[in-house]
Write an enzyme that holds these catalytic residues in place. Structure first.
Site, PDB file in Angstrom:
ATOM      1  N   SER A  87      -3.154  35.143  20.357  1.00 59.67           N
ATOM      2  CA  SER A  87      -3.198  35.268  21.717  1.00 59.67           C
ATOM      3  C   SER A  87      -4.626  35.631  21.950  1.00 59.67           C
ATOM      4  O   SER A  87      -5.370  36.254  21.062  1.00 59.67           O
ATOM      5  CB  SER A  87      -2.237  36.354  22.299  1.00 59.67           C
TER       6      SER A  87
ATOM      7  N   CYS B 188      -1.787  29.586  20.337  1.00 57.77           N
ATOM      8  CA  CYS B 188      -0.498  30.142  19.965  1.00 57.77           C
ATOM      9  C   CYS B 188       0.675  29.294  19.657  1.00 57.77           C
ATOM     10  O   CYS B 188       1.157  29.727  18.686  1.00 57.77           O
ATOM     11  CB  CYS B 188       0.193  30.932  21.463  1.00 57.77           C
TER      12      CYS B 188
ATOM     13  N   HIS C 248       3.526  31.133  26.994  1.00 58.23           N
ATOM     14  CA  HIS C 248       2.974  31.526  25.423  1.00 58.23           C
ATOM     15  C   HIS C 248       4.188  31.581  24.538  1.00 58.23           C
ATOM     16  O   HIS C 248       5.566  31.971  24.973  1.00 58.23           O
ATOM     17  CB  HIS C 248       2.526  33.290  25.754  1.00 58.23           C
TER      18      HIS C 248
END
Length: 243
Positions: free
Chosen positions: A121, A69, A104
């Site tokens: 992702s 990510c 994330h």
């Protein structure tokens, strides 16, 4: 066995609309694939100047290796440089699932009065979002709803500033100008904070909070997005660049 072909780096054509261009960039990232190996192929230090991170992005296009990510955010910035109508800014999520914390990050996009995102992702609905959201809070709540499907509760959301389009800038990226402890706030409150921030961003009146001070090391969670088998070797490799 046949060697996988190296995906061509997308080039912007004048005939393309911005949504088509963003789709071409996201398609390219998907062709690189998500890095499940447990080895981090590219070191991304968040405090580096933009110019250094753009060199790393160039390396990503040359090497064509799978990415995670944070690398996708840097690559997304690199590939959208030179499109002044496209504003880019980092959006980070801290979530909780089954006793563990996960981190994330995606690249928020603002163009022509609409919000969307680019990213990578393990989960297809936790990366790119189309450029259709009327407000920043609509985009953030869409991610929050996506997380709920995986039984992840979003604890914190961090929004950075617009990233300059000057690839040789010595300015670091501002990753966390706004930090919201969303698990302790009502949605109406979150919306109000996000909309005020988004308005200030559009007016370009916000200044980086960490431009002149080194970023403090913060306690770090395990990694990324849902969900991983216990004891995966990926954990150590991920921890370095998730914050």
């Amino acid at each position: 066995c046949v060697q996988p072909s190296v995906p061509p780096v997308p080039n912007y054509k004048l005939s393309m609309s911005i949504p088509e261009w963003l789709q071409a960039i996201q398609t390219y990232m998907k062709m690189l694939q998500y890095n499940h190996t447990g080895t981090q192929f590219f070191e991304i230090r968040k405090t580096r100047p933009l110019s250094g991170l753009m060199e790393t992005a160039k390396e990503m296009t040359r090497e064509s290796l799978p990415i995670k990510c944070l690398e996708a955010v840097i690559l997304g910035i690199y590939l959208t440089n030179g499109q002044p109508s496209v504003e880019r800014f980092p959006i980070s999520f801290k979530t909780h699932f089954s006793g563990n914390y996960f981190h994330h990050v995606v690249l928020g996009i603002y163009c022509n009065g609409r919000y969307g995102s680019l990213g990578m992702s393990r989960r297809s609905d936790l990366m790119d979002k189309p450029l259709t959201y009327r407000t920043l809070s609509d985009l953030i709540f869409e991610f929050e709803d996506s997380y709920k499907k995986y039984l992840h509760s979003v604890k914190k959301v961090k929004i950075g500033l617009y990233v300059p389009h000057e690839p040789h800038s010595f300015q670091p990226i501002e990753w966390k100008q706004l930090v919201l402890n969303v698990s302790k706030m009502m949605r109406t409150e979150v919306r109000k904070e996000l909309e005020k921030f988004a308005r200030d961003m559009r007016m370009k009146i916000l200044k980086p909070s960490s431009a002149h001070s080194p970023m403090k090391e913060r306690p770090r969670g395990k990694s990324l997005s849902p969900r991983r088998r216990p004891g995966s070797p990926q954990r150590r490799a991920c921890r370095r660049d998730k914050s």
